[in-house]
Each structure stands twice: as C-alpha cells, then as structure tokens.
Write a protein that holds these residues in place. Structure first.
Motif, PDB file in Angstrom:
ATOM      1  N   GLY A  10      42.006  57.424  36.280  1.00 19.23           N
ATOM      2  CA  GLY A  10      41.718  56.750  37.553  1.00 19.23           C
ATOM      3  C   GLY A  10      40.827  55.525  37.339  1.00 19.23           C
ATOM      4  N   TYR A  11      39.782  55.694  36.529  1.00 18.70           N
ATOM      5  CA  TYR A  11      38.894  54.572  36.233  1.00 18.70           C
ATOM      6  C   TYR A  11      39.670  53.465  35.504  1.00 18.70           C
ATOM      7  N   ALA A  12      40.505  53.914  34.553  1.00 23.81           N
ATOM      8  CA  ALA A  12      41.275  52.939  33.753  1.00 23.81           C
ATOM      9  C   ALA A  12      42.117  52.069  34.679  1.00 23.81           C
ATOM     10  N   HIS A  13      42.716  52.694  35.662  1.00 20.29           N
ATOM     11  CA  HIS A  13      43.521  51.967  36.641  1.00 20.29           C
ATOM     12  C   HIS A  13      42.623  50.983  37.413  1.00 20.29           C
ATOM     13  N   GLY A  14      41.455  51.470  37.789  1.00 19.02           N
ATOM     14  CA  GLY A  14      40.531  50.659  38.589  1.00 19.02           C
ATOM     15  C   GLY A  14      40.038  49.395  37.889  1.00 19.02           C
TER      16      GLY A  14
END
Ligand code: IMP
Length: 425
Positions: free
Chosen positions: A192-196
């Motif tokens: 999720g963070y990577a996407h963000g």
C-alpha cells in the motif's frame, strides 16, 4: 553554479532546516543524504511552522527538485504523512523524488530499537526509537530492503520472511520484547505504501544528480543530525548510525568529492545535545533551563528537552577539520541577547595539559575539563537586525571570536526562527 553541502557542526539541531530553506531559493536541486525520521528540520514561514523529518527543506520552492538520496532510511508511513500534511498546507510536493536505493524502515526496526534501549538500561544511548539504527544495521549486514524491492512482490516476500524470522527470534528470546510480526499483514501494508509513493520514486537517483552536476546546476546536499553524532567521527557510541559529515554527502547522494564546491557548517551560537553521552560544556541548573526556554530547545521529533551548553571551540575545530568547512552559518545568536556574561570554551584541560584537538575516545573525553574565556554579553535585542554593521559591537566581537576559533568565515547569522531573520555577510 555550484554544489554545496550543509552539515551540522555540533550534536544536531543547529538549524539546518532554516539555512537549507533560505539557500534553496537559489537552488535547482536539494538532496537529503543520510538519516531518517530521527531528524526534525524546522522551517518557519511567516506565522507557520513546518517540521520536516524526511523531505528535504527545499520543498517549499516548486522549482527546486528535492531528492531523498540513497543514503537515507525511509519510513514510508511517515513519508506519506509528511507529503499529505504539506499538500493540505498548499504545497503540491510534485518536486519530490525518492531514490530507489534508499533503505526501508519496517516496524521490526522500531521494535529492535526500543528493545535494545530497554536492555541497555543505564548505558542507553537515548535514541529516537524510530528504528534508524537497526535499519542501517540491516543495510550493512546486507539484509536490508530497499525502496526498489517494494515493487517486486516475490523479492519483498523472501526478504521480509527472513528478516521477520530473525528479528522475532531475537525479540522473543534475547530481548524478551513481546511483539508479534505478521508477514502477510506487513506485505499488504507495505505494498500500500509502495503504491502511495510510486510516482516519486526514481530508479537511478544518482543519474539524476549527475545530470544536474553536468548541467552546472546549483545543488544543495542537506545533512541531518551533526558531526558529533557521526558514527565514525562523533562521540561513539553515543551517536547516530550514519555519517552526517560532509564525506557522507558524497556517499548518500551519489556524488564524487571533486564535484563539491562549498561546505557550510551550521553552528548554534551555543551548543545543545539531546540524548545521552558526554557534553563537556553542558550548563546545568537555572541558566541551562533559561537557555532551553528562550531557545525553545525541545526535540522537533521526540519533544525531549535538549541539554544546553556554552559554545565549544574544540568541537567546532573538529567539525571544521572533518568536514573541510568553507563557511559557517551561525544560528540562534538572539538567544544569547539577555546574557550579561558569556563563556566560550577555547580548549580542554586533560591530565593537567591544555589540548586543542577533540578526543574521540569518550573515556578520555570524560576526563577533560573545558577551559573557558569569559566575554561580555551585548544585552540588546538582535532579532530585527538585517545588516551585520547594525549588530551590537559586542555581538560582532563574539562572532569574530567564534570564527577565529573555528578557522572558517561566517557567511550567515540567524537571529530568529522566521525566514527573514537572517544576516548575510
Ligand atoms: P538515533 O539516531 O535515533 O539512533 O539516535 C542516536 C542519537 O542521536 C541519540 O542521542 C539521539 O538523540 C540523537 N539524534 C538523532 N537524530 C537527531 C537529530 O535530528 N537531532 C539531534 N539529535 C539526534
């Protein structure tokens, strides 16, 4: 057109954020080169105070490319929070770039940091418990997970599984620190963070920096913490786990030493230190408390009270030597405005002899006593001064003494937290 390093000359918290913000106006690129969200760089713009932990302090200028370099350790949750906060305050953050080589902080790094501090008891370092040290340990142990790994699920899973197994074993059996770490949950969270942050990540940040160098752009390399917290050159083991010194800028930004033109040492007109460890010129008692209150000396990251002390020329000379300082930016001169008498530590006394060089062995350092020279304070308000010649003569004398002792010229003097409270020399 030049490449400039901004480095802390003492134990951090010298006011690097303000100086970086000020100089960023004339920059094309600002690269943060080490540390993580243990740092807290404060920038005051009019009546607003911004505390940056990871994002370079040049971010307030939309035309300045701000790079989180390969030498930084990134807690992506903190980074996303910082991006969102800036956006809600009207800064689009489109000028941010993140090196894919930067290492990632996971919750187990924070747990290890806390557990180690707990187990050390009296010998604790007083870390920020943000997981900085354990993340760098994994990097140097070649077990770390880099930003680029967040975009390769198979690799991420493999690396995380190994790390979780190792850390869980240590936490449970050695540190007796109860924390369960769930692999699947962690993978989902970090994907999720990577996407963000994906839109900010650059595959080759060193190429980005190199292109800017080749095009003769103005580049600022922004350090966190300070020389005395450097893992090699500071008061080991009461240090951080990276190299805040100028040499660290080359490594953490991916730039060769011959490309560097200027090294600006940011130095407070007095000294502060947060966390444990030797501090020869520490002022205890009422005066120390008064300085803390006047200077607002509380950690920007943890809120911990900072220890305050007199200007230490032995520390300063060490910083000049280690960093090849070409200029000094003196901050918080105004905090000394009310004092009748000011002490300057010009040397140490060790076993009955005067020494000029900083002893990097803390056991030797513990036996050193500061040798002070007393000067008269100026007892005038300096916070509105814009021109060096308008500073009280005694303040000019104090600055000249600092510069002579440090062996570097002063190019900037800060007399308040706001952007405009600066004297250029
Ligand atoms: P760590 O960097 O959290 O591992 O903490 C190691 C030491 O560095 C502790 O004494 C901290 O208080 C100190 N430290 C870390 N970051 C900063 C900073 O930005 N300013 C001042 N001290 C810091």
């Amino acid at each position: 057109m030049s490449v400039t390093i901004i480095v802390g000359s003492q134990w951090g918290d010298e006011g690097k954020g303000k100086i970086t913000d000020l100089l960023s106006r004339d920059m094309d690129m600002v690269v943060r080169y080490q540390g993580g969200n243990n740092a807290g760089h404060t920038v005051v713009i009019k009546d607003k105070t911004f505390k940056l932990h990871l994002i370079p302090s040049g971010i307030f200028y939309a035309n300045v490319l701000c790079v989180i370099g390969n030498g930084v350790v990134v807690d992506p949750a903190v980074l996303i929070q910082e991006i969102e906060t800036l956006k809600t305050q009207g800064f689009p953050v489109d000028n941010l770039r993140i090196s894919s080589q930067a290492h990632v902080i996971f919750p187990y790094h924070r747990y290890m940091d806390q557990a180690q501090e707990k187990k050390r008891e009296a010998g604790r370092i007083g870390t920020t418990c943000r997981g900085i040290g354990p993340c760098y340990v994994d990097k140097f142990n070649r077990r770390g997970i880099r930003i680029s790994d967040l975009y390769n699920e198979k690799v991420l899973k493999e690396k995380l599984a190994w790390n979780i197994e190792e850390k869980s074993f240590l936490l449970e059996n050695f540190y007796k620190f109860e924390k369960k770490i769930d692999l699947d949950q962690l993978i989902n969270e970090y994907l999720g963070y990577a996407h963000g942050i994906k839109k900010y990540v650059v595959e080759e940040s060193t190429t980005l920096v190199d292109e800017a160098v080749k095009k003769n752009k103005n580049i600022l390399l922004e350090g966190a913490q300070g020389t005395m917290l450097d893992v090699d050159q500071g008061t080991f083991p009461f240090v951080t786990s990276s190299n805040p010194v100028a040499g660290g800028a080359c490594i953490g930004a991916g730039i060769g030493p011959k490309a560097i033109d200027e090294v600006i040492g940011v130095v407070k007109a007095y000294v502060t230190r947060v966390g444990s460890g030797p501090f020869p010129t520490e002022i205890t008692g009422k005066l120390g408390e008064e300085l803390r209150e006047k200077g607002g000396e509380y950690g920007a990251t943890t809120g911990r009270p900072r220890r305050c002390g007199w200007f230490d020329a032995v520390v300063m000379r060490h910083a000049t030597k280690i960093n090849s300082l070409t200029q000094l930016a003196v901050t918080k001169l105004d905090v000394l405005d009310d004092l009748e008498k000011i002490q300057i530590c010009v040397a140490y006394e060790y076993k009955g002899k005067k020494i000029q060089d900083f002893p990097t062995d803390i056991y030797r350092l513990e036996e050193c006593k500061p040798v002070y020279e007393e000067v008269s304070g100026w007892q005038e308000d300096t916070t509105k001064v814009k021109d060096y010649k308008d500073l009280p003569k005694k303040a000019q004398k104090y600055l000249k003494k600092l510069s002579d002792l440090a062996g570097a010229r002063i190019s900037l003097v800060s007399v308040g937290a706001e952007r405009g409270q600066i004297i250029r020399i």
